[in-house]
Design a protein around this motif. Structure first.
Motif, PDB file in Angstrom:
ATOM      1  N   ILE A 100       0.868  -1.188   0.000  1.00  0.00           N
ATOM      2  CA  ILE A 100       0.000   0.000   0.000  1.00  0.00           C
ATOM      3  C   ILE A 100       0.898   1.229   0.000  1.00  0.00           C
ATOM      4  CG2 ILE A 100      -1.933   1.181   1.108  1.00  0.00           C
ATOM      5  CD1 ILE A 100      -2.430  -1.203   2.834  1.00  0.00           C
ATOM      6  N   ASP A 101       0.514   2.224  -0.789  1.00  0.00           N
ATOM      7  CA  ASP A 101       1.197   3.530  -0.771  1.00  0.00           C
ATOM      8  C   ASP A 101       0.191   4.591  -0.344  1.00  0.00           C
ATOM      9  OD1 ASP A 101       3.969   3.128  -1.940  1.00  0.00           O
ATOM     10  OD2 ASP A 101       2.735   2.131  -3.444  1.00  0.00           O
ATOM     11  N   PHE A 102       0.511   5.274   0.750  1.00  0.00           N
ATOM     12  CA  PHE A 102      -0.324   6.390   1.203  1.00  0.00           C
ATOM     13  C   PHE A 102       0.361   7.679   0.778  1.00  0.00           C
ATOM     14  CE2 PHE A 102      -1.196   2.970   4.290  1.00  0.00           C
ATOM     15  CZ  PHE A 102      -2.572   2.889   4.169  1.00  0.00           C
ATOM     16  N   ARG A 103      -0.230   8.344  -0.216  1.00  0.00           N
ATOM     17  CA  ARG A 103       0.361   9.590  -0.712  1.00  0.00           C
ATOM     18  C   ARG A 103      -0.755  10.626  -0.869  1.00  0.00           C
ATOM     19  NH1 ARG A 103       5.063  11.116  -3.220  1.00  0.00           N
ATOM     20  NH2 ARG A 103       5.831   8.981  -3.392  1.00  0.00           N
ATOM     21  N   PRO A 104      -0.738  11.703  -0.079  1.00  0.00           N
ATOM     22  CA  PRO A 104      -1.803  12.704  -0.192  1.00  0.00           C
ATOM     23  C   PRO A 104      -1.754  13.436  -1.535  1.00  0.00           C
ATOM     24  CG  PRO A 104      -0.375  13.118   1.714  1.00  0.00           C
ATOM     25  CD  PRO A 104       0.274  12.081   0.882  1.00  0.00           C
ATOM     26  N   LYS A 105      -2.891  14.070  -1.882  1.00  0.00           N
ATOM     27  CA  LYS A 105      -2.910  14.902  -3.093  1.00  0.00           C
ATOM     28  C   LYS A 105      -2.033  16.125  -2.880  1.00  0.00           C
ATOM     29  CE  LYS A 105      -7.554  13.411  -4.293  1.00  0.00           C
ATOM     30  NZ  LYS A 105      -8.874  13.516  -3.700  1.00  0.00           N
ATOM     31  N   MET A 388      -4.220  -5.780   1.629  1.00  0.00           N
ATOM     32  CA  MET A 388      -3.493  -4.548   1.332  1.00  0.00           C
ATOM     33  C   MET A 388      -3.742  -4.113  -0.110  1.00  0.00           C
ATOM     34  SD  MET A 388      -0.067  -5.625   3.414  1.00  0.00           S
ATOM     35  CE  MET A 388       1.051  -4.431   2.713  1.00  0.00           C
ATOM     36  N   GLY A 389      -3.802  -5.098  -1.015  1.00  0.00           N
ATOM     37  CA  GLY A 389      -4.092  -4.776  -2.416  1.00  0.00           C
ATOM     38  C   GLY A 389      -5.477  -4.156  -2.568  1.00  0.00           C
ATOM     39  N   ALA A 390      -6.432  -4.654  -1.765  1.00  0.00           N
ATOM     40  CA  ALA A 390      -7.798  -4.104  -1.815  1.00  0.00           C
ATOM     41  C   ALA A 390      -7.805  -2.664  -1.312  1.00  0.00           C
ATOM     42  CB  ALA A 390      -8.735  -4.972  -0.983  1.00  0.00           C
ATOM     43  N   VAL A 391      -7.084  -2.410  -0.199  1.00  0.00           N
ATOM     44  CA  VAL A 391      -7.011  -1.041   0.339  1.00  0.00           C
ATOM     45  C   VAL A 391      -6.370  -0.106  -0.682  1.00  0.00           C
ATOM     46  CG1 VAL A 391      -5.965   0.419   2.134  1.00  0.00           C
ATOM     47  CG2 VAL A 391      -6.960  -1.788   2.755  1.00  0.00           C
ATOM     48  N   SER A 396     -11.155   6.002  -0.771  1.00  0.00           N
ATOM     49  CA  SER A 396     -11.830   6.519   0.428  1.00  0.00           C
ATOM     50  C   SER A 396     -11.217   5.900   1.688  1.00  0.00           C
ATOM     51  CB  SER A 396     -13.334   6.234   0.381  1.00  0.00           C
ATOM     52  OG  SER A 396     -13.556   4.836   0.268  1.00  0.00           O
ATOM     53  N   LEU A 397     -10.883   4.618   1.625  1.00  0.00           N
ATOM     54  CA  LEU A 397     -10.274   3.946   2.774  1.00  0.00           C
ATOM     55  C   LEU A 397      -8.866   4.482   3.018  1.00  0.00           C
ATOM     56  CD1 LEU A 397     -11.200   1.849   4.769  1.00  0.00           C
ATOM     57  CD2 LEU A 397     -10.255   0.056   3.299  1.00  0.00           C
ATOM     58  N   LYS A 398      -8.139   4.729   1.932  1.00  0.00           N
ATOM     59  CA  LYS A 398      -6.785   5.280   2.078  1.00  0.00           C
ATOM     60  C   LYS A 398      -6.840   6.683   2.695  1.00  0.00           C
ATOM     61  CE  LYS A 398      -3.642   4.525  -1.169  1.00  0.00           C
ATOM     62  NZ  LYS A 398      -3.047   4.419  -2.522  1.00  0.00           N
ATOM     63  N   THR A 399      -7.837   7.477   2.298  1.00  0.00           N
ATOM     64  CA  THR A 399      -7.998   8.825   2.858  1.00  0.00           C
ATOM     65  C   THR A 399      -8.275   8.748   4.356  1.00  0.00           C
ATOM     66  OG1 THR A 399      -8.818   9.672   0.764  1.00  0.00           O
ATOM     67  CG2 THR A 399      -9.334  10.976   2.707  1.00  0.00           C
ATOM     68  N   PHE A 400      -9.123   7.778   4.755  1.00  0.00           N
ATOM     69  CA  PHE A 400      -9.422   7.584   6.179  1.00  0.00           C
ATOM     70  C   PHE A 400      -8.134   7.306   6.949  1.00  0.00           C
ATOM     71  CE2 PHE A 400      -9.978   4.354   9.506  1.00  0.00           C
ATOM     72  CZ  PHE A 400     -10.738   5.067  10.420  1.00  0.00           C
ATOM     73  N   PHE A 401      -7.315   6.373   6.457  1.00  0.00           N
ATOM     74  CA  PHE A 401      -6.068   6.029   7.147  1.00  0.00           C
ATOM     75  C   PHE A 401      -5.097   7.214   7.169  1.00  0.00           C
ATOM     76  CE2 PHE A 401      -7.130   1.443   6.152  1.00  0.00           C
ATOM     77  CZ  PHE A 401      -7.258   1.051   7.473  1.00  0.00           C
TER      78      PHE A 401
END
Length: 417
Positions: A100-105, A388-391, A396-401
């Motif tokens: 998973i990669d969490f990267r904001p806009k 993790m692939g689903a997330v 929307s789920l990534k934004t929550f995290f």
């Protein structure tokens, strides 16, 4: 012999008597001072020892909300150039596919900033020295705590008595103030130890924080600012390392020669940053979960690790303590404007109610993640990577995290906005 304190040894009364002048305790004193709330701050250690080079090699991820708090109490200009932005977080199960990669806009700012604890301490201590609303007592041991219907006091080993209206336990996980009040703990041992150090490496980290899960425990690489002076081998890029190992192996890992230790790290990094070297001493911290059954008593409030201690898996421990600070200062300032005392029971109840859900939710989520990623075996790994692939495919789920990581969810105190 007269057991009553000499009147000359009783200092002027303050609104707060804060026991513990670490990162959370001193932030509380400064935030309160900006609202006109006075405090005695008692710290056992010598500030010079706490901020000496190499004493505390730890680094902390400061969330966006915690950064707002530091900026709002006047530390923004000092701290801004010292922190490394976290522009994204990569989560992977042993470098296998399905990360998973969490990267904001682009317009959403960073996920936080990485700071060495020493830099935060230096900024806090320097500000405290110049703050007239803070009476700072260092190298001081508390030998007696008293709370009564009209106020509180802490007696120091040299006989000085510090009177106030509200006693605050900010001494960390083994808070004697909490224990003396008989406040219980929900606690367990993860039977893991965090090995903490810093690395210099060939390739830049690109401001990415890495959380790599192995069945033996998480392996985190956290971005730090480049070194101003290259190492002897010419490296300037650096990261903080938090390597979680089973406690039964911790002494052995800590005792490894530098060369063998680096080889073990390289094995787990799989060449992602090129060549690496150690640039700080290794420190070991046993990992436990603990949550106080209540965080207030008669004229008493707990903040930070005295109230809750958690696994460092997502770097939320200090941020949770700073949210305590924001909530408590807001409750105190509003109540005092209405003419209530800081130690008033209804004031403290409001603080406890505000913090209860956030503390419980954050700690439960982090504990769940630790347990989920700690299940060994190929099947468990495959299931995790599927999840993790689903997330990864659900914005929307990534934004929550990401909002959780930034500390921007729930009812935020004004100081953290």
């Amino acid at each position: 012999m007269n057991s009553h304190p000499d009147s000359a040894s009783v200092l002027p009364s303050k609104d707060l008597v804060i026991l513990g002048g670490g990162l959370v305790g001193m932030t509380l004193a400064l935030a309160a001072a900006k609202q006109g709330i006075t405090s005695h701050v008692v710290e056992r250690e010598d500030p010079a020892d706490l901020t000496a080079e190499g004493v505390d090699g730890r680094a902390s991820a400061i969330s966006a909300a915690s950064w707002n708090l530091f900026a709002n109490i006047g530390l923004g200009d000092v701290l801004a150039p010292l922190g490394c932005p976290i522009e994204s977080i990569a989560v992977t199960d042993q470098h296998k596919p399905g990360r998973i990669d969490f990267r904001p806009k682009a317009n959403e700012g960073t996920l936080g900033r990485m700071y060495s604890n020493r830099d935060i301490r230096l900024a806090l201590f320097e500000a405290a020295r110049h703050e007239p609303n803070i009476a700072w007592h260092t190298k001081a041991d508390v030998v007696k705590r008293e709370r009564g219907p009209h106020g509180v006091s802490a007696t120091l080993s040299d006989g000085r008595v510090l009177p106030g209206n509200l006693l605050i336990g900010a001494e960390g996980r083994r808070s004697p103030t909490r224990e003396e009040d008989g406040i219980g703990l929900v606690a367990w041992d993860y039977h893991h130890t965090a090995i903490v150090t810093a690395l210099a490496h060939d390739r830049p980290h690109d401001n990415v924080a890495w959380e790599i899960f192995y069945s033996a425990g998480p392996f985190a690489l956290l971005p730090l600012l480049d070194l101003k002076t290259p190492t002897a081998s010419g490296r300037v890029h650096r990261s903080a390392l938090v390597w979680t190992v089973p406690t039964k192996d911790a002494a052995g890992v800590k005792a490894l020669s530098d060369g063998t230790f680096v080889a073990e790290i390289e094995k787990r990094m799989q060449g992602m940053f090129g060549g690496i070297e150690l640039i700080a001493k290794r420190m070991a911290y046993p990992l436990t979960y603990q949550n106080a059954t209540r965080i207030v008593g008669d004229r008493l409030a707990l903040v930070g690790d005295a109230a809750h201690g958690m696994h460092p898996i997502a770097g939320q421990g200090l941020n949770l303590g700073l949210r305590d600070v924001g909530a408590l200062v807001e409750v105190l300032a509003e109540s005092m404007r209405l003419g209530l005392e800081p130690g008033d029971a209804q004031v403290l109840k409001r603080y406890e109610n505000w913090r209860a859900l956030d503390n419980f939710t954050t700690m439960s989520v982090m504990d769940g993640i630790v347990r989920l990623f700690g299940v060994p075996g190929r099947t468990a790994s495959a299931v995790r990577r599927l999840g993790m692939g689903a997330v990864q495919r659900m914005p929307s789920l990534k934004t929550f995290f990401m909002n959780e990581a930034r500390g921007l969810s729930g009812q935020l105190p004004g100081l953290l906005r």
